[in-house]
Scaffold this active site. Structure first.
Site, PDB file in Angstrom:
ATOM      1  N   GLY A   1       3.399   5.465   4.061  1.00  0.00           N
ATOM      2  CA  GLY A   1       2.235   6.159   3.493  1.00  0.00           C
ATOM      3  C   GLY A   1       1.659   7.146   4.494  1.00  0.00           C
TER       4      GLY A   1
ATOM      5  NE  ARG B   1       5.752   4.114   0.398  1.00  0.00           N
ATOM      6  CZ  ARG B   1       4.747   3.649   1.120  1.00  0.00           C
ATOM      7  NH1 ARG B   1       4.963   2.947   2.206  1.00  0.00           N
ATOM      8  NH2 ARG B   1       3.503   3.860   0.759  1.00  0.00           N
TER       9      ARG B   1
ATOM     10  CG  ASP C   1       5.661  -4.430   9.531  1.00  0.00           C
ATOM     11  OD1 ASP C   1       5.429  -4.842  10.672  1.00  0.00           O
ATOM     12  OD2 ASP C   1       6.484  -4.958   8.756  1.00  0.00           O
TER      13      ASP C   1
ATOM     14  CB  THR D   1      -0.412   2.428   8.392  1.00  0.00           C
ATOM     15  OG1 THR D   1      -0.947   1.754   7.260  1.00  0.00           O
ATOM     16  CG2 THR D   1      -0.468   1.468   9.571  1.00  0.00           C
ATOM     17  CB  ILE D   2      -5.341   4.343   6.054  1.00  0.00           C
ATOM     18  CG1 ILE D   2      -4.812   3.738   4.752  1.00  0.00           C
ATOM     19  CG2 ILE D   2      -5.084   5.830   6.105  1.00  0.00           C
ATOM     20  CD1 ILE D   2      -5.615   4.156   3.534  1.00  0.00           C
ATOM     21  CG  ASP D   3      -3.074  -0.413   4.727  1.00  0.00           C
ATOM     22  OD1 ASP D   3      -4.026   0.101   4.117  1.00  0.00           O
ATOM     23  OD2 ASP D   3      -1.942  -0.556   4.243  1.00  0.00           O
TER      24      ASP D   3
ATOM     25  CG  ASP E   1      -0.931  -3.020   8.001  1.00  0.00           C
ATOM     26  OD1 ASP E   1      -0.728  -2.199   8.910  1.00  0.00           O
ATOM     27  OD2 ASP E   1      -0.308  -2.996   6.922  1.00  0.00           O
TER      28      ASP E   1
ATOM     29  NE  ARG F   1      -0.231  -1.891  -1.311  1.00  0.00           N
ATOM     30  CZ  ARG F   1       0.857  -1.495  -0.658  1.00  0.00           C
ATOM     31  NH1 ARG F   1       1.951  -2.203  -0.701  1.00  0.00           N
ATOM     32  NH2 ARG F   1       0.867  -0.378   0.043  1.00  0.00           N
TER      33      ARG F   1
ATOM     34  CD  GLU G   1     -26.590  -5.538  -0.605  1.00  0.00           C
ATOM     35  OE1 GLU G   1     -25.703  -4.784  -1.061  1.00  0.00           O
ATOM     36  OE2 GLU G   1     -27.601  -5.120  -0.014  1.00  0.00           O
TER      37      GLU G   1
END
Ligand code: ATP
Length: 350
Positions: A11, A78, A109, A131-133, A135, A177, A193
């Site tokens: 991505g 991809r 990854d 990657t923006i995640d 992760d 995800r 909140e």
């Protein structure tokens, strides 16, 4: 090494252009030439009729006017064919034919797994986490995370203003995800909140109670931030809730969605609840200053590794110091759950 290649894969993430720029200019500084491959591993398979569509020889000028631009000008994609070891060998053949001795790949990854495969087949590779995640466990930050976070915050600030005016609750779905880092950090930065992430169990009843508590305590609006993968950790019996609530009859059928969740929360809490999905908005836009700096630092560091004949490693950052780690130790190692941030969101929301 005299010639290296660079590509972006998986991505897209803001800051990838800054990293490519840095790779190109740092390589030229070290008397190396650089070839930029397009569309990740697809470009290196060189299947286009016109090879100019697969790669270009990079000059200082190729990366002018790019540092502030979002996306990746090398494009990304991809490439499922690349999972096949024969395709990986073909890529190595193609790279060697062009006199390329090392490859820097920018991605997540999956991209690192591909780089690791090439390295194990004898072709030197180095990875930059893009990657923006956010992760990946081995690095405090991945490229693009800070920009995505800032974009999400800006959007949520806007939603809060309208939610406040209309005295309603807003359920905002952000990317993530498998990793809740964007949701957690956004929730903290926006004073949300409640936050739901895939790593921690949550129930619909507890959020509905939280909305009710807010109304009783004079809060005009409630902001609930949800990672897109958070339904995986939902513990409530949705079917039972819907069966017991007349206005929700007919809502249960197949999979849960954020708009169904908003309807259920509205029925249980009594406060109007709207759902907003931020989606690809979080991926686009100009990279933050932090991502431009990070991309620039990662790029030069990666070039220096290849220059010094070090490969099979990914660049990262820990406590603001650049580090490198072997691919074999980092692929498949997700970011650990940040329980302290989750706790802080709930403490500060009261
Ligand atoms: P993001 O975090 O944005 O999803 P990513 O790099 O993890 O980025 P993937 O789609 O998982 O994105 O992987 C990108 C590409 O890396 C794949 O399309 C494929 O070409 C290659 N790849 C992924 N897994 C492997 C693997 N196990 N072996 C070889 N190549 C792989």
């Amino acid at each position: 090494m005299q010639r290296i290649a660079v590509m972006t894969s998986g991505g897209d993430a803001p800051g990838m252009n800054a990293a490519v720029r840095s790779v190109v200019r740092a390589a030229i500084h070290n008397d190396m030439s650089v070839i930029g491959f397009k569309r990740g591993y697809n470009g290196m398979l060189m299947r286009s009729r016109d090879t100019h569509d697969d790669f270009e020889i990079m000059t200082r000028k190729s990366v002018s006017d790019k540092i502030h631009r979002g996306g990746t000008f090398l494009m990304t994609a991809r490439c499922t064919d690349f999972l096949d070891v024969e395709c990986q060998k073909q890529v190595i053949k193609n790279l060697r034919l062009l006199g390329i001795e090392g490859l820097i790949g920018i991605g997540g990854d999956g991209t690192f797994r591909g780089l690791n495969a090439l390295n194990e087949l004898g072709f030197p590779t180095v990875g930059i986490p893009g990657t923006i995640d956010n992760d990946m466990e081995y690095t405090d930050y991945t490229l693009g995370f800070d920009s995505a976070l800032n974009t999400a915050c800006e959007c949520i600030d806007r939603v809060r203003e309208t939610s406040d005016s209309h005295e309603r609750a807003s359920l905002i779905t952000v990317m993530g995800r498998n990793c809740g880092d964007i949701a957690l950090h956004t929730a903290l930065a926006c004073g949300a909140e409640y936050v739901m992430i895939p790593e921690a169990p949550w129930s619909i009843e507890s959020i509905a109670n939280r909305i009710k508590w807010g109304m009783l305590n004079g809060k005009r609006s409630t902001i609930i931030v949800m990672a897109e993968g958070a339904f995986a950790s939902l513990t409530s019996n949705v079917e039972k809730i819907c069966r017991e609530n007349e206005s929700l009859h007919g809502i249960i059928n197949d999979t849960m969605t954020s708009s169904k969740l908003a309807a259920i929360l509205e029925a249980l809490s009594g406060q109007e609840t709207r759902s907003t999905i931020l989606g690809y908005i979080q991926r686009g836009g100009s990279p933050s200053a932090q991502d431009r700096i990070l991309g620039s630092r990662f790029g030069e560091y990666a070039v220096n590794l290849l220059r010094d004949d070090i490969s099979g490693r990914a660049v990262g950052i820990r406590d603001n110091k650049l580090i490198d780690m072997p691919f074999s130790e980092i692929v498949g190692q997700p970011q650990p759950f940040r329980a302290e941030l989750m706790h802080l969101v709930s403490v500060l929301a009261r």
